[in-house]
Design a protein around this motif. Structure first.
Motif, PDB file in Angstrom:
ATOM      1  N   VAL A 239      48.290 106.669   0.943  1.00  0.00           N
ATOM      2  CA  VAL A 239      49.732 106.767   1.143  1.00  0.00           C
ATOM      3  C   VAL A 239      50.179 105.601   2.013  1.00  0.00           C
ATOM      4  O   VAL A 239      49.466 105.170   2.922  1.00  0.00           O
ATOM      5  CB  VAL A 239      50.111 108.125   1.778  1.00  0.00           C
ATOM      6  N   ALA A 240      51.366 105.063   1.698  1.00  0.00           N
ATOM      7  CA  ALA A 240      51.861 103.918   2.456  1.00  0.00           C
ATOM      8  C   ALA A 240      53.353 103.763   2.218  1.00  0.00           C
ATOM      9  O   ALA A 240      53.898 104.260   1.234  1.00  0.00           O
ATOM     10  CB  ALA A 240      51.131 102.634   2.047  1.00  0.00           C
ATOM     11  N   GLU A 241      54.005 103.053   3.118  1.00  0.00           N
ATOM     12  CA  GLU A 241      55.396 102.671   2.941  1.00  0.00           C
ATOM     13  C   GLU A 241      55.516 101.161   3.086  1.00  0.00           C
ATOM     14  O   GLU A 241      54.667 100.516   3.696  1.00  0.00           O
ATOM     15  CB  GLU A 241      56.316 103.368   3.938  1.00  0.00           C
ATOM     16  N   GLY A 242      56.581 100.608   2.501  1.00  0.00           N
ATOM     17  CA  GLY A 242      56.820  99.170   2.589  1.00  0.00           C
ATOM     18  C   GLY A 242      58.305  98.885   2.590  1.00  0.00           C
ATOM     19  O   GLY A 242      59.092  99.655   2.026  1.00  0.00           O
ATOM     20  N   HIS A 243      58.689  97.785   3.210  1.00  0.00           N
ATOM     21  CA  HIS A 243      60.101  97.438   3.342  1.00  0.00           C
ATOM     22  C   HIS A 243      60.339  96.051   2.760  1.00  0.00           C
ATOM     23  O   HIS A 243      59.477  95.173   2.852  1.00  0.00           O
ATOM     24  CB  HIS A 243      60.514  97.508   4.813  1.00  0.00           C
ATOM     25  N   PRO A 244      61.505  95.851   2.158  1.00  0.00           N
ATOM     26  CA  PRO A 244      61.766  94.560   1.518  1.00  0.00           C
ATOM     27  C   PRO A 244      61.940  93.442   2.532  1.00  0.00           C
ATOM     28  O   PRO A 244      62.123  93.683   3.729  1.00  0.00           O
ATOM     29  CB  PRO A 244      63.067  94.818   0.750  1.00  0.00           C
ATOM     30  N   LEU A 377      54.643 105.125  -1.438  1.00  0.00           N
ATOM     31  CA  LEU A 377      53.720 105.480  -2.509  1.00  0.00           C
ATOM     32  C   LEU A 377      52.672 106.440  -1.995  1.00  0.00           C
ATOM     33  O   LEU A 377      52.115 106.242  -0.924  1.00  0.00           O
ATOM     34  CB  LEU A 377      53.027 104.203  -3.021  1.00  0.00           C
ATOM     35  N   VAL A 378      52.434 107.509  -2.760  1.00  0.00           N
ATOM     36  CA  VAL A 378      51.338 108.413  -2.464  1.00  0.00           C
ATOM     37  C   VAL A 378      50.485 108.587  -3.713  1.00  0.00           C
ATOM     38  O   VAL A 378      51.008 108.686  -4.825  1.00  0.00           O
ATOM     39  CB  VAL A 378      51.844 109.796  -1.965  1.00  0.00           C
ATOM     40  N   ILE A 379      49.184 108.560  -3.515  1.00  0.00           N
ATOM     41  CA  ILE A 379      48.213 108.775  -4.588  1.00  0.00           C
ATOM     42  C   ILE A 379      47.469 110.055  -4.265  1.00  0.00           C
ATOM     43  O   ILE A 379      46.962 110.237  -3.143  1.00  0.00           O
ATOM     44  CB  ILE A 379      47.240 107.595  -4.694  1.00  0.00           C
ATOM     45  N   MET A 380      47.401 110.975  -5.217  1.00  0.00           N
ATOM     46  CA  MET A 380      46.756 112.269  -5.003  1.00  0.00           C
ATOM     47  C   MET A 380      45.744 112.539  -6.097  1.00  0.00           C
ATOM     48  O   MET A 380      45.803 111.963  -7.190  1.00  0.00           O
ATOM     49  CB  MET A 380      47.800 113.397  -4.989  1.00  0.00           C
ATOM     50  N   ARG A 381      44.836 113.444  -5.805  1.00  0.00           N
ATOM     51  CA  ARG A 381      43.867 113.875  -6.816  1.00  0.00           C
ATOM     52  C   ARG A 381      43.654 115.373  -6.747  1.00  0.00           C
ATOM     53  O   ARG A 381      43.913 116.015  -5.730  1.00  0.00           O
ATOM     54  CB  ARG A 381      42.539 113.144  -6.658  1.00  0.00           C
ATOM     55  N   ARG A 382      43.186 115.888  -7.842  1.00  0.00           N
ATOM     56  CA  ARG A 382      42.856 117.311  -7.913  1.00  0.00           C
ATOM     57  C   ARG A 382      41.702 117.601  -6.967  1.00  0.00           C
ATOM     58  O   ARG A 382      40.697 116.887  -6.928  1.00  0.00           O
ATOM     59  CB  ARG A 382      42.484 117.679  -9.343  1.00  0.00           C
ATOM     60  N   GLY A 383      41.807 118.679  -6.186  1.00  0.00           N
ATOM     61  CA  GLY A 383      40.787 119.011  -5.216  1.00  0.00           C
ATOM     62  C   GLY A 383      39.636 119.795  -5.826  1.00  0.00           C
ATOM     63  O   GLY A 383      39.692 120.229  -6.948  1.00  0.00           O
TER      64      GLY A 383
END
Length: 383
Positions: A239-244, A377-383
């Motif tokens: 997970v992360a954030e970004g600014h222009p 953006l967050v990336i997830m997966r099935r546990g």
């Protein structure tokens, strides 16, 4: 310290999405929060962290008083417009990983149809001062007017067409038709898209997200605690954030065709240890069709300038290479600040996507886009 798989989403909640709910944004916020709490097998008194999202969201103290929370250990705000929910996921993951909280509630309520429209609400956004010197002087105040120059610039540089924007709108509408909790379920063709009226060149009506009322919420806990909850855990891989780049005024930047998500993507993918090729389903923030196309490029699914070709040929449909916005998104389900993108991703990872379930989905992502180009953006997966 990496947050990789240190936290998980254990509960999700959504109200019915409507146009004219007759409810306040706070009532919708509370309703969705209670649904998420029940989904997780918790009670309100188990919540010890709160992150409200959106300019209409009530502060944590209002939820403390209404829920009777005995020991709130953390509250925070992530004021990034439509990137706020996923920025809040990053904050919540850090908080539970540090042991500050056990269960963090992220909740949003919105009455964008029955309340003030976007052209009015934008005056309440802290970012609004960025447009007062340049855009406002020319009469540009509504989001469609502010983001249209980015889309037009992409078209001029790379030959992107309105029909390619239409491919995105048509695909997302097809997915909304599979969702009982979606507002726009009338079939749409590319010809319908092209015949819709111009809102702010090059955005036509069907390039623009809808206004709606509703609430959505999630609960984030540690990965360890998530194993004992009612629902199968959905792990937060990255997970992360970004600014222009500066300045805040879009039209005054060196480049109009790159968003803050371009800075967040390497960090989130690096944390998760995966690449775009590993993604089975994508819930991409879709305030406007162009913003979807631009994010696909910035995320690395294709090179800059190739987004128009990438979205063609059914690639984004169920059964395609990258099923996109399986719930109908902001364009056809409801404008819920992108919180509905997160709940849908969790649903897909649980295998609870109903008629829109992506077969064998194991890893997915959701994005947020805020105001003048913020991204998360967050990336997830099935546990």
């Amino acid at each position: 310290m990496s947050l990789r798989e240190k936290a998980a989403v254990i509960g999700i909640g959504e109200t019915a999405y409507t146009r004219g709910s007759g409810k306040s944004a706070f009532a919708l916020q509370v309703e969705s929060a209670l649904i998420a709490i029940r989904d997780a097998g918790l009670t309100p008194r188990d919540i010890d962290g709160i992150i409200p999202c959106g300019i209409s969201a009530a502060p944590a103290e209002d939820l403390v008083n209404n829920f009777g929370l005995p020991d709130l250990a953390f509250s925070g705000l992530t004021p990034m417009g439509g990137a706020s929910p996923i920025a809040a996921v990053q904050c919540a993951a850090a908080v539970v990983s540090a042991g500050i909280c056990k269960n963090v509630l992220i909740t949003a309520g919105r009455n964008g149809f029955s309340g003030a429209r976007a052209g009015v609400r934008i005056h309440d956004m802290p970012q609004f001062h960025y447009v007062t010197e340049y855009e406002l002087a020319l009469g540009a105040v509504a989001p469609a007017q502010l983001y249209a120059p980015m889309a037009r610039r992409h078209m001029e540089l790379y030959g992107t067409t309105s029909e390619q924007f239409g491919e995105i709108a048509v695909t997302i509408r097809e997915h909304a038709m599979l969702n009982d909790n979606a507002l726009m379920k009338k079939p749409m063709t590319l010809a319908d898209h092209q015949a819709s009226r111009m809102i702010s060149d090059p955005f036509r009506l069907f390039d623009c997200s809808i206004e709606s009322d509703g609430g959505a919420a999630i609960i984030v806990s540690s990965a360890e605690r998530a194993r004992d909850r009612r629902q199968p855990p959905v792990l937060i891989m990255g997970v992360a954030e970004g600014h222009p780049d500066s300045p805040g005024s879009i039209t005054q930047r060196d480049t109009l065709t790159e968003l803050g998500i371009a800075k967040a993507a390497p960090r989130a993918f690096g944390m998760a240890g995966v690449t775009p090729a590993d993604i089975d389903v994508a819930e991409i923030y879709d305030c406007f069709t162009y913003i979807v196309l631009c994010q696909l490029e910035d995320l690395g699914f294709c090179k800059k300038g190739e987004g128009g070709q990438f979205v063609q040929g059914g690639r984004l449909k169920l059964g395609g290479d990258l099923p996109l916005n399986t719930h109908g998104g902001l364009l056809s389900q409801a404008h819920m600040l992108g919180m509905n993108h997160v709940t849908e991703l969790v649903r897909q990872m649980r295998g609870q996507g109903g008629r829109a379930q992506v077969e064998n989905a194991e890893i997915g992502l959701a994005t947020g886009y805020g105001d003048m180009g913020d991204g998360a953006l967050v990336i997830m997966r099935r546990g």
